[in-house]
Design a protein around this motif. Sequence first.
Motif, PDB file in Angstrom:
ATOM      1  N   VAL A   1     -16.397 -11.083  59.252  1.00  0.00           N
ATOM      2  CA  VAL A   1     -16.035 -11.943  60.375  1.00  0.00           C
ATOM      3  C   VAL A   1     -16.307 -13.381  59.958  1.00  0.00           C
ATOM      4  N   LYS A   2     -15.662 -14.294  60.643  1.00  0.00           N
ATOM      5  CA  LYS A   2     -15.794 -15.698  60.299  1.00  0.00           C
ATOM      6  C   LYS A   2     -17.262 -16.111  60.230  1.00  0.00           C
ATOM      7  N   GLY A   3     -17.643 -16.750  59.132  1.00  0.00           N
ATOM      8  CA  GLY A   3     -19.010 -17.222  58.957  1.00  0.00           C
ATOM      9  C   GLY A   3     -19.887 -16.287  58.146  1.00  0.00           C
ATOM     10  N   ASP A   4     -19.446 -15.025  57.924  1.00  0.00           N
ATOM     11  CA  ASP A   4     -20.219 -14.115  57.073  1.00  0.00           C
ATOM     12  C   ASP A   4     -20.341 -14.705  55.670  1.00  0.00           C
ATOM     13  N   ARG A   5     -21.551 -14.561  55.119  1.00  0.00           N
ATOM     14  CA  ARG A   5     -21.744 -15.031  53.747  1.00  0.00           C
ATOM     15  C   ARG A   5     -21.474 -13.877  52.779  1.00  0.00           C
ATOM     16  N   PHE A   6     -20.979 -14.247  51.572  1.00  0.00           N
ATOM     17  CA  PHE A   6     -20.629 -13.206  50.597  1.00  0.00           C
ATOM     18  C   PHE A   6     -20.609 -13.823  49.193  1.00  0.00           C
ATOM     19  N   GLY A   7     -20.571 -12.944  48.203  1.00  0.00           N
ATOM     20  CA  GLY A   7     -20.318 -13.350  46.821  1.00  0.00           C
ATOM     21  C   GLY A   7     -21.496 -13.974  46.112  1.00  0.00           C
ATOM     22  N   TYR A   8     -21.254 -14.349  44.854  1.00  0.00           N
ATOM     23  CA  TYR A   8     -22.296 -14.937  44.012  1.00  0.00           C
ATOM     24  C   TYR A   8     -22.881 -16.203  44.627  1.00  0.00           C
ATOM     25  N   ARG A   9     -22.033 -17.021  45.218  1.00  0.00           N
ATOM     26  CA  ARG A   9     -22.477 -18.315  45.720  1.00  0.00           C
ATOM     27  C   ARG A   9     -22.716 -18.305  47.225  1.00  0.00           C
ATOM     28  N   GLN A  10     -22.622 -17.118  47.839  1.00  0.00           N
ATOM     29  CA  GLN A  10     -22.884 -16.953  49.274  1.00  0.00           C
ATOM     30  C   GLN A  10     -22.084 -17.945  50.128  1.00  0.00           C
ATOM     31  N   GLN A  11     -20.810 -17.990  49.838  1.00  0.00           N
ATOM     32  CA  GLN A  11     -19.918 -18.810  50.650  1.00  0.00           C
ATOM     33  C   GLN A  11     -19.680 -18.128  51.996  1.00  0.00           C
ATOM     34  N   LYS A  12     -19.117 -18.880  52.949  1.00  0.00           N
ATOM     35  CA  LYS A  12     -18.834 -18.330  54.266  1.00  0.00           C
ATOM     36  C   LYS A  12     -17.376 -17.893  54.358  1.00  0.00           C
ATOM     37  N   ALA A  13     -17.162 -16.760  55.002  1.00  0.00           N
ATOM     38  CA  ALA A  13     -15.794 -16.292  55.245  1.00  0.00           C
ATOM     39  C   ALA A  13     -15.090 -17.294  56.150  1.00  0.00           C
ATOM     40  N   VAL A  14     -13.843 -17.620  55.824  1.00  0.00           N
ATOM     41  CA  VAL A  14     -13.096 -18.637  56.582  1.00  0.00           C
ATOM     42  C   VAL A  14     -12.517 -18.079  57.874  1.00  0.00           C
ATOM     43  N   GLY A  15     -12.602 -16.762  58.050  1.00  0.00           N
ATOM     44  CA  GLY A  15     -12.070 -16.152  59.257  1.00  0.00           C
ATOM     45  C   GLY A  15     -12.355 -14.664  59.275  1.00  0.00           C
ATOM     46  N   ASP A  16     -11.881 -13.979  60.282  1.00  0.00           N
ATOM     47  CA  ASP A  16     -12.026 -12.528  60.338  1.00  0.00           C
ATOM     48  C   ASP A  16     -11.005 -11.893  59.392  1.00  0.00           C
ATOM     49  N   GLY A  17     -11.418 -10.771  58.804  1.00  0.00           N
ATOM     50  CA  GLY A  17     -10.495 -10.083  57.906  1.00  0.00           C
ATOM     51  C   GLY A  17     -11.228  -9.160  56.960  1.00  0.00           C
ATOM     52  N   TRP A  18     -10.763  -9.114  55.719  1.00  0.00           N
ATOM     53  CA  TRP A  18     -11.364  -8.216  54.729  1.00  0.00           C
ATOM     54  C   TRP A  18     -11.507  -8.942  53.391  1.00  0.00           C
ATOM     55  N   LEU A  19     -12.524  -8.539  52.651  1.00  0.00           N
ATOM     56  CA  LEU A  19     -12.663  -8.928  51.255  1.00  0.00           C
ATOM     57  C   LEU A  19     -12.143  -7.764  50.421  1.00  0.00           C
ATOM     58  N   ALA A  20     -11.093  -7.997  49.665  1.00  0.00           N
ATOM     59  CA  ALA A  20     -10.496  -6.942  48.844  1.00  0.00           C
ATOM     60  C   ALA A  20     -10.832  -7.204  47.386  1.00  0.00           C
ATOM     61  N   VAL A  21     -11.497  -6.221  46.768  1.00  0.00           N
ATOM     62  CA  VAL A  21     -11.825  -6.298  45.338  1.00  0.00           C
ATOM     63  C   VAL A  21     -10.672  -5.650  44.576  1.00  0.00           C
ATOM     64  N   VAL A  22     -10.010  -6.448  43.724  1.00  0.00           N
ATOM     65  CA  VAL A  22      -8.795  -5.996  43.049  1.00  0.00           C
ATOM     66  C   VAL A  22      -8.981  -6.065  41.535  1.00  0.00           C
ATOM     67  N   ALA A  23      -8.479  -5.049  40.831  1.00  0.00           N
ATOM     68  CA  ALA A  23      -8.555  -5.041  39.366  1.00  0.00           C
ATOM     69  C   ALA A  23      -7.800  -6.235  38.797  1.00  0.00           C
ATOM     70  N   GLY A  24      -8.419  -6.898  37.827  1.00  0.00           N
ATOM     71  CA  GLY A  24      -7.829  -8.064  37.191  1.00  0.00           C
ATOM     72  C   GLY A  24      -8.718  -9.272  37.343  1.00  0.00           C
TER      73      GLY A  24
END
Length: 343
Positions: free
Chosen positions: A229-252
Amino acid sequence: MALTLYVDTQRWRAHLRSMLADFPGLVPVCKGNGYGFGHDRLAEEVARLEVDMLAVGTTYEAAAMRDRFSGDLLVLTPYRRGEEPVPLPDRVVRTASSVDGVYGLVGARVVVEVMSTMKRHGVTPGELGKLRTALEEVRLEGFALHLPLDRTDGTDAVEEVIGWMDRLRAARMPLDTMFVSHLTAAELARLRQQFPQTRFRARIGTRLWLGDHEATEYRGVVLDVTPVVKGDRFGYRQQKAVGDGWLAVVAGGTSHGVGLEAPKALHGMTSRAKGVARAGLATVNRNLSPYMWDGKQRWFAEPPHMQVSILFVPAEAKEPQVGDEMKATLRNTTTQYDRLIEY
């Protein structure tokens, strides 16, 4: 789970055959990463085409290709004195772009490149007198002219070739064979009509292997999907999600060439404006990925990792599922796929 290059083999081969028909005497070019297919794969196709010569970028590529291709191998990088010697068979033809280079190839099979409006390398008109003497020491296979892709000044590529043909003829050079790059089939036909005693051979790489864009497609498989959801932190640098949705991990990822771009020449105000806009978005960590999902190009959630990329898919889009594949628009010459599937 992989980044996959899918090839419609029948369509791809039909394109290769059409190119061979349009460009009699065509010299396929196989250099770098083999235009995304790899040298082994292209060597198989060259054998199918039954051509007598294959062009490679370097002497190292010629050494690697000598056991894959039985015909003549033309090395495009010009010879320079002092270069590391690489053991090569007699069927390898070297390029020389200077009088000194010709003198350094005594007894060898040689193609002499002359200076085009590319102004990259080549023998100049003023050196033709010295060149004639130097050619007595080599086995001349022909001359070469590497032409620019774009002619923004409105000049005629055929006229540039004709200019050099006239200079070489005036210098009493043998004009049996001329190797050219970046000419159309119609332009070559004009040259053959004007110089029927000369064999014009087109050296073609990108247009041959990648000319039919619908014959190949990269796809990355979805490895994981996490709702945010918007504002959730994620990733190596703990950035904030820009909106509601999904983080999709894709090969490549970066090891595949994903996220790596060569500089582009911008023409016109529209392309320049788009470049400025992309640069501005990048300063706030907003970068478009090469992956398409639900009809749109999706944003990187953060810079791509070594083997995977994390994309932000907004809530209004179709939810991706593990195992789905996302089409990716990637530069073939900088991409390393995990697997190739032909159908």
